[in-house]
Design a protein around this motif. Structure first.
Motif, PDB file in Angstrom:
ATOM      1  N   SER A   1      -5.816 -12.017  48.006  1.00  0.00           N
ATOM      2  CA  SER A   1      -5.621 -11.753  46.578  1.00  0.00           C
ATOM      3  C   SER A   1      -5.372 -13.040  45.816  1.00  0.00           C
ATOM      4  O   SER A   1      -5.826 -13.208  44.682  1.00  0.00           O
ATOM      5  CB  SER A   1      -4.450 -10.780  46.382  1.00  0.00           C
TER       6      SER A   1
ATOM      7  N   HIS B   1      -8.685 -14.869  45.300  1.00  0.00           N
ATOM      8  CA  HIS B   1      -9.459 -14.153  44.276  1.00  0.00           C
ATOM      9  C   HIS B   1      -8.908 -14.464  42.894  1.00  0.00           C
ATOM     10  O   HIS B   1      -9.667 -14.765  41.948  1.00  0.00           O
ATOM     11  CB  HIS B   1      -9.380 -12.652  44.576  1.00  0.00           C
ATOM     12  N   TYR B   2      -7.598 -14.419  42.758  1.00  0.00           N
ATOM     13  CA  TYR B   2      -6.963 -14.722  41.466  1.00  0.00           C
ATOM     14  C   TYR B   2      -7.267 -16.150  41.034  1.00  0.00           C
ATOM     15  O   TYR B   2      -7.523 -16.416  39.849  1.00  0.00           O
ATOM     16  CB  TYR B   2      -5.450 -14.513  41.576  1.00  0.00           C
TER      17      TYR B   2
ATOM     18  N   ARG C   1     -10.705 -16.534  39.511  1.00  0.00           N
ATOM     19  CA  ARG C   1     -10.722 -15.964  38.161  1.00  0.00           C
ATOM     20  C   ARG C   1      -9.977 -16.877  37.176  1.00  0.00           C
ATOM     21  O   ARG C   1     -10.390 -17.023  36.023  1.00  0.00           O
ATOM     22  CB  ARG C   1     -10.091 -14.580  38.173  1.00  0.00           C
TER      23      ARG C   1
ATOM     24  N   THR D   1     -12.366  -9.606  47.818  1.00  0.00           N
ATOM     25  CA  THR D   1     -11.274  -9.218  48.703  1.00  0.00           C
ATOM     26  C   THR D   1     -11.658  -7.902  49.382  1.00  0.00           C
ATOM     27  O   THR D   1     -12.730  -7.363  49.147  1.00  0.00           O
ATOM     28  CB  THR D   1      -9.963  -9.018  47.927  1.00  0.00           C
TER      29      THR D   1
ATOM     30  N   GLN E   1     -10.042  -5.264  48.744  1.00  0.00           N
ATOM     31  CA  GLN E   1      -9.604  -4.234  47.810  1.00  0.00           C
ATOM     32  C   GLN E   1     -10.794  -3.778  46.967  1.00  0.00           C
ATOM     33  O   GLN E   1     -11.388  -4.576  46.239  1.00  0.00           O
ATOM     34  CB  GLN E   1      -8.491  -4.773  46.902  1.00  0.00           C
TER      35      GLN E   1
ATOM     36  N   ASP F   1     -10.942  -4.619  43.238  1.00  0.00           N
ATOM     37  CA  ASP F   1     -11.108  -6.007  42.811  1.00  0.00           C
ATOM     38  C   ASP F   1     -12.588  -6.288  42.583  1.00  0.00           C
ATOM     39  O   ASP F   1     -13.440  -5.938  43.417  1.00  0.00           O
ATOM     40  CB  ASP F   1     -10.554  -6.972  43.865  1.00  0.00           C
ATOM     41  N   THR F   2     -12.885  -6.929  41.471  1.00  0.00           N
ATOM     42  CA  THR F   2     -14.288  -7.178  41.133  1.00  0.00           C
ATOM     43  C   THR F   2     -14.930  -8.168  42.092  1.00  0.00           C
ATOM     44  O   THR F   2     -14.257  -8.983  42.719  1.00  0.00           O
ATOM     45  CB  THR F   2     -14.411  -7.728  39.695  1.00  0.00           C
TER      46      THR F   2
ATOM     47  N   SER G   1      -4.936  -2.084  39.811  1.00  0.00           N
ATOM     48  CA  SER G   1      -5.871  -3.002  40.458  1.00  0.00           C
ATOM     49  C   SER G   1      -5.298  -4.407  40.364  1.00  0.00           C
ATOM     50  O   SER G   1      -4.454  -4.695  39.516  1.00  0.00           O
ATOM     51  CB  SER G   1      -7.252  -2.950  39.782  1.00  0.00           C
ATOM     52  N   GLY G   2      -5.768  -5.286  41.262  1.00  0.00           N
ATOM     53  CA  GLY G   2      -5.312  -6.659  41.241  1.00  0.00           C
ATOM     54  C   GLY G   2      -3.870  -6.844  41.669  1.00  0.00           C
ATOM     55  O   GLY G   2      -3.245  -7.848  41.359  1.00  0.00           O
TER      56      GLY G   2
END
Length: 547
Positions: free
Chosen positions: A113, A116-117, A120, A162, A164, A167-168, A456-457
């Motif tokens: 995560s 991914h963050y 972004r 990810t 998840q 998650d986009t 989400s996220g």
């Protein structure tokens, strides 16, 4: 399964599904070999049928058309309308988003995560400069999925994801082709694929794109001189010169000295620093600092003092770039600051931890570049909020789960999913501690409503109580929410659970059967939350249909 003659060939429905999913992933990665967009859609049709998810698949297609991500000529048409070209890898990446949400996309690399963050966070500013394939991989690592094959002469899309499903899929769309002139038919336009755009979701298809300066109409791109691309691809910022030494000689010297003081030895020879933003603190621009004053130089040396080289390497491209020059104007070194805490230098095998990162941030602030300090403080604030969310989540953990917190929290650090064994252990403990199913449901609802509360996220560990709730019969959840002990904190968990992505085996049926007073109560809670994502989900799941 039986063949046309009625004989049983021994293949199970799961084996057939696995076969189709494997070929779907092959078609997504190499669409040209499988038949392009039509083949991808056929495989998605087949997989949806095999998994009894036809309604979800058809809804995905409707949503894609509503978002204008598909025209009368499909996703290819949407890309053609957007930028005049539609390579198959870009088209495949859109269908891969659907496959990811449905649990059908097989990832070659799974991001945490945090990773991914981070992509972004930096994407908008990172894409303000021309970038190439090697830049993307250097900055963000190998992709989760590569669409379009490995040949550098052709377009491709790199996607990062990810595990998840909410998650986009973060997509980098890159372009290349062969030059049209007969004399250079064997040469590609670019030395390596050039980044045109980054894509991250979006309410409308076009909302999710961030374009680079390089994104021009294809005809214009093809007129560029390949030699210029080669110069860019060689990345001159990685070349350096230090007092006339060759790279090999200096590397030999550097191994003999303490690595933590190696940069300081270079700084002592510096007479000028040119400092610029890597991630685009627009108001800061670029600064040049005269270091010929010993006091000024000492201040920078103290600020760039290194504590250790622990062996890690940050995945992002950094925030601030320092170019150091000697009195003759020769460049001594290029050093990049990451997150106000570490430095990257070409002569180190890993990033170095600053003795006091705030000193360097304060130095930048004092010399007219306040952005890094502001970003650092904002990141620190977010970290404190995450810590508070974690404390809230731990405080809400039900009795009987003592000793499991570290194992669950580790999921967010590793990016893994809870194992069946862990979920079975947690279920058993809860049943022993709360024999009453209503009390057990209330305990799980309160736990799931804690932490960040996002749909989400969120950190991976926050999804564990959601997985446990998915195993609770809907009648027990309804009994818990109807209990006089049910409060706002339980409603928070119920909203998060019922409007999340595929949280229950029969989610549509379960939500459709909610009593109207409870539905209205949960919808009101979501509307008060201030979380736009949660509100939007609740409106879709819980609001009465419009007349």
């Amino acid at each position: 399964m039986t063949d046309p003659t009625g004989r049983n060939d021994g293949r199970t429905a799961q084996e057939m599904l696995d076969y189709l999913v494997t070929h779907l992933n092959g078609a997504l990665r190499r669409p040209g070999m499988y038949g392009g967009e039509t083949a991808i859609r056929l495989y998605l049709d087949a997989v949806a049928f095999a998994e009894a998810s036809e309604q979800e698949w058809q809804q995905e297609l409707k949503d894609l058309q509503t978002r204008r991500g598909s025209s009368s000529t499909g996703v290819r048409g949407a890309f053609q309308d957007l930028w005049g070209d539609a390579h198959e890898g870009a088209v495949a990446s859109v269908y891969a988003e659907i496959a990811h949400r449905q649990g059908w996309l097989q990832l070659d690399r799974t991001l945490t995560s945090a990773e991914h963050y981070e992509i972004r966070r930096v994407s908008e500013t990172w894409c303000r400069k021309d970038r190439f394939l090697s830049d993307v991989v250097t900055a963000f690592g190998p992709p989760s999925v590569l669409f379009g094959g490995n040949n550098p002469n052709y377009p491709k899309t790199l996607a990062y994801a990810t595990d998840q499903r909410d998650d986009t899929l973060l997509c980098f769309h890159l372009w290349n082709s062969f030059a049209p002139e007969p004399s250079s038919s064997s040469a590609s336009v670019h030395a390596e694929p050039v980044l045109w755009a980054f894509r991250d979701g979006g309410t409308l298809f076009t909302d999710g794109f961030i374009f680079t300066p390089r994104k021009d109409p294809p005809v214009g791109v093809r007129t560029e001189v390949r030699a210029q691309e080669n110069r860019v691809a060689r990345r001159p910022e990685l070349r350096w010169n230090l007092a006339g030494c060759t790279p090999a000689a200096l590397a030999g010297r550097n191994r003999l000295m303490d690595e933590t003081t190696a940069l300081d030895s270079v700084l002592q020879q510096a007479h000028m620093a040119q400092v610029s933003s890597v991630t685009g603190f627009e108001a800061d621009g670029e600064i040049r600092v005269d270091l010929s004053d010993p006091a000024e130089l000492d201040q920078l040396r103290r600020a760039m003092a290194v504590e250790s080289l622990p062996g890690f390497h940050c995945m992002c491209g950094g925030d601030v770039r320092f170019e150091l020059f000697d009195c003759a104007g020769e460049r001594l070194a290029v050093v990049v600051l990451h997150h106000g805490a570490t430095l990257r230098w070409g002569l180190w095998e890993s990033d170095a931890v600053l003795a006091d990162g705030r000193l360097l941030l304060a130095w930048l602030d004092g010399h007219g570049m306040p952005g890094p300090m502001q970003q650092f403080e904002a990141d620190r604030q977010r970290a404190e909020e995450r810590s508070e969310d974690e404390r809230s989540w731990l405080a809400a953990m039900p009795a009987g789960l003592e000793g499991t917190a570290d194992r669950i929290l580790d999921l967010s650090r590793t990016g893994g999913r809870p194992s069946p064994e862990l979920l079975a252990e947690l279920t058993g403990r809860l049943q022993a501690t709360f024999p009453d199913p209503v009390e057990r449901a209330l305990a799980l609802l309160e736990w799931y409503g804690s932490g960040s509360g996002r749909c989400s996220g969120y950190p991976v560990h926050e999804g564990v109580p959601g997985e446990l709730l998915g195993r609770v019969p809907i009648a027990e959840l309804l009994a818990g929410l109807a209990d006089p002990r049910a409060e706002e904190r339980h409603e928070a968990g119920a909203v998060r659970h019922l409007v999340g992505w595929k949280t229950r085996p029969h989610q549509k049926r379960d939500v459709a059967g909610l009593p109207e007073p409870l539905r209205a109560r949960l919808l009101a809670h979501a509307r008060r939350s201030g979380d736009s994502d949660k509100q939007g989900r609740a409106e879709r799941w819980l609001a009465p249909p419009r007349a």
